[in-house]
Design a protein around this motif. Structure first.
Motif, short mmCIF file in Angstrom:
data_model
loop_
_atom_site.label_atom_id
_atom_site.label_comp_id
_atom_site.label_asym_id
_atom_site.label_seq_id
_atom_site.Cartn_x
_atom_site.Cartn_y
_atom_site.Cartn_z
N ILE A 9 0.36 -1.08 0.00
CA ILE A 9 0.49 0.34 -0.38
C ILE A 9 0.69 1.24 0.31
O ILE A 9 1.62 1.17 0.74
CB ILE A 9 -1.04 -0.10 1.40
CG1 ILE A 9 -1.70 -0.96 0.91
CG2 ILE A 9 -1.22 1.38 1.37
CD1 ILE A 9 -2.35 -1.48 2.04
N LEU B 218 0.26 5.05 0.31
CA LEU B 218 -1.12 6.43 1.19
C LEU B 218 -0.27 7.72 0.66
O LEU B 218 1.34 8.22 1.77
CB LEU B 218 -0.68 6.69 2.50
CG LEU B 218 -1.53 4.64 3.49
CD1 LEU B 218 -1.36 4.92 4.97
CD2 LEU B 218 -2.96 4.89 2.88
N ARG C 106 -5.46 6.06 -1.50
CA ARG C 106 -4.38 4.79 -1.43
C ARG C 106 -4.39 4.23 -2.28
O ARG C 106 -4.99 3.87 -3.11
CB ARG C 106 -4.98 4.00 0.28
CG ARG C 106 -4.82 2.19 -0.08
CD ARG C 106 -6.04 0.90 0.46
NE ARG C 106 -5.44 1.69 2.25
CZ ARG C 106 -5.87 0.51 3.21
NH1 ARG C 106 -6.08 -0.68 2.51
NH2 ARG C 106 -6.10 0.54 4.35
N SER D 195 -3.15 0.78 -4.17
CA SER D 195 -2.61 -1.10 -3.86
C SER D 195 -3.98 -1.44 -4.75
O SER D 195 -4.59 -1.24 -5.85
CB SER D 195 -3.34 -1.18 -2.57
OG SER D 195 -2.80 -2.37 -2.13
N MET E 24 -0.85 -2.22 8.14
CA MET E 24 -1.56 -2.02 7.47
C MET E 24 -3.24 -2.75 8.58
O MET E 24 -3.95 -2.32 7.93
CB MET E 24 -2.20 -1.52 6.39
CG MET E 24 -1.59 -1.00 5.25
SD MET E 24 -1.47 1.14 5.86
CE MET E 24 -3.00 1.19 5.94
N ASP F 252 -7.23 5.48 7.35
CA ASP F 252 -5.37 5.71 6.43
C ASP F 252 -5.21 7.33 6.50
O ASP F 252 -4.06 7.67 6.88
CB ASP F 252 -6.24 5.32 4.52
CG ASP F 252 -6.42 4.45 4.21
OD1 ASP F 252 -6.35 3.27 5.23
OD2 ASP F 252 -6.16 4.00 2.94
N HIS G 118 -1.60 7.99 8.60
CA HIS G 118 -1.06 8.56 7.12
C HIS G 118 0.10 9.85 8.35
O HIS G 118 1.05 10.22 8.26
CB HIS G 118 -1.48 9.22 6.51
CG HIS G 118 -0.85 10.27 5.71
ND1 HIS G 118 -0.33 11.16 5.68
CD2 HIS G 118 0.25 10.14 4.89
CE1 HIS G 118 0.59 12.35 4.58
NE2 HIS G 118 1.08 11.18 4.39
#
Length: 291
Positions: free
Chosen positions: A135, A137, A146, A148, A228, A239, A243
């Protein structure tokens, strides 16, 4: 008349990688305008094929080393094509002692590769290429976004369904789960399945691609799914909240919290997961312009 041409590079702000059990099968790094995150998975075989701590650890280390060496190539696509070829050659050389490596025996790895380039108005253009559920961010005008590859999610849901809600002992995978993982891997690097780095099945060119404009110095996060879990399994953060904590140098406290939450549910009954403790890695970085 001399013309100054701006280039870009990544600078590390914070990073940490901890093993979930005996061997850490994650990787992360940055070199020049490239940064990456790796999450390895060992094949379903009782026999170790490589000289690494595990086959997945061997593959993650090869990916790390080759990405650093290939970072001067002209594009991310060229890097990944060369990486595919070199991983295949390295694995073939590493396994010459094995009469035949079955389809399910080779290790594989999720990979996120991010490239920075000068953009308009003093900003930087980020391009991401992702295979598997590692992932990124990334700050954007709409908040934290995000990046992914979720093509494996339907197969992960089947694995969790096989696991059930009864929990299981740490370090032991129930037979129904093992059989489901084996079935899932029949779809590895297939058009109707999911895509990862694998030394025996082609994958370059199948990655999902993302783009964003960021300001120089803005924190960008790369992480494996083990880290995560704070968002996706334990639902302790969004998220954006995660972050923000990482950007404020809170990564070590977050890692400690992750392990405490895992230890409080050792049988994985309250929060279903195949591994009680997974390898967990994050890399916080910033993209910068340089002359």
């Amino acid at each position: 008349m001399n013309v100054t041409v701006s280039t870009s590079r990544f600078r590390s702000l914070d990073r940490l990688s901890l093993a979930g059990s005996r061997v850490n099968e994650d990787g992360a790094g940055l070199q020049g305008r490239f940064a990456w995150i790796v999450d390895g998975a060992t094949g379903l075989s009782d026999e170790q094929l490589t000289s690494g701590g595990s086959d997945a650890a061997w593959l993650a280390q090869v990916i790390d080393a080759r990405l650093a060496a290939l970072s001067s190539l002209e594009s991310a696509s060229a890097v990944l094509r060369r990486l595919e070829t070199e991983i295949g050659s390295a694995f073939e050389a590493e396994t010459t002692h094995v009469p035949a490596v079955g389809d399910h025996h080779a290790p594989s790895a999720c990979l996120g590769l991010v490239e920075a380039a000068p953009g308009e108005g003093g900003q930087l253009k980020l391009q991401g290429r992702f295979l598997g559920d590692v992932i990124a961010l990334v700050p954007s005008e709409h908040g934290i976004v995000r990046w992914s590859d979720e093509r494996a999610k339907p197969f992960e849901r089947k694995t969790l369904a096989a696991l059930g809600a009864q929990g299981h002992e740490p370090g032991r995978i129930p037979e129904a789960v093992r059989l489901q993982i084996l079935e899932n891997r029949n779809r590895l690097n297939r058009a109707d399945g999911y895509w990862v780095v694998n030394p025996q099945r082609p994958w370059a060119g199948q990655e999902l691609r993302f783009e964003a404009l960021v300001r120089p110095g803005e924190p960008i996060v790369l992480a494996t799914d083990g880290f995560m879990r704070l968002v996706d399994v334990f639902e302790a953060y969004s998220d954006s909240e995660l972050h923000a904590r990482l950007a404020a140098a809170g990564g070590r406290e977050l890692m400690q919290e992750l392990r405490e939450r895992e230890r409080s549910d050792l049988m994985a009954g309250a929060y279903p997961r195949v591994k009680t403790h997974d390898d967990a890695t994050f890399l916080v970085m910033a993209a910068e312009l340089s002359d």
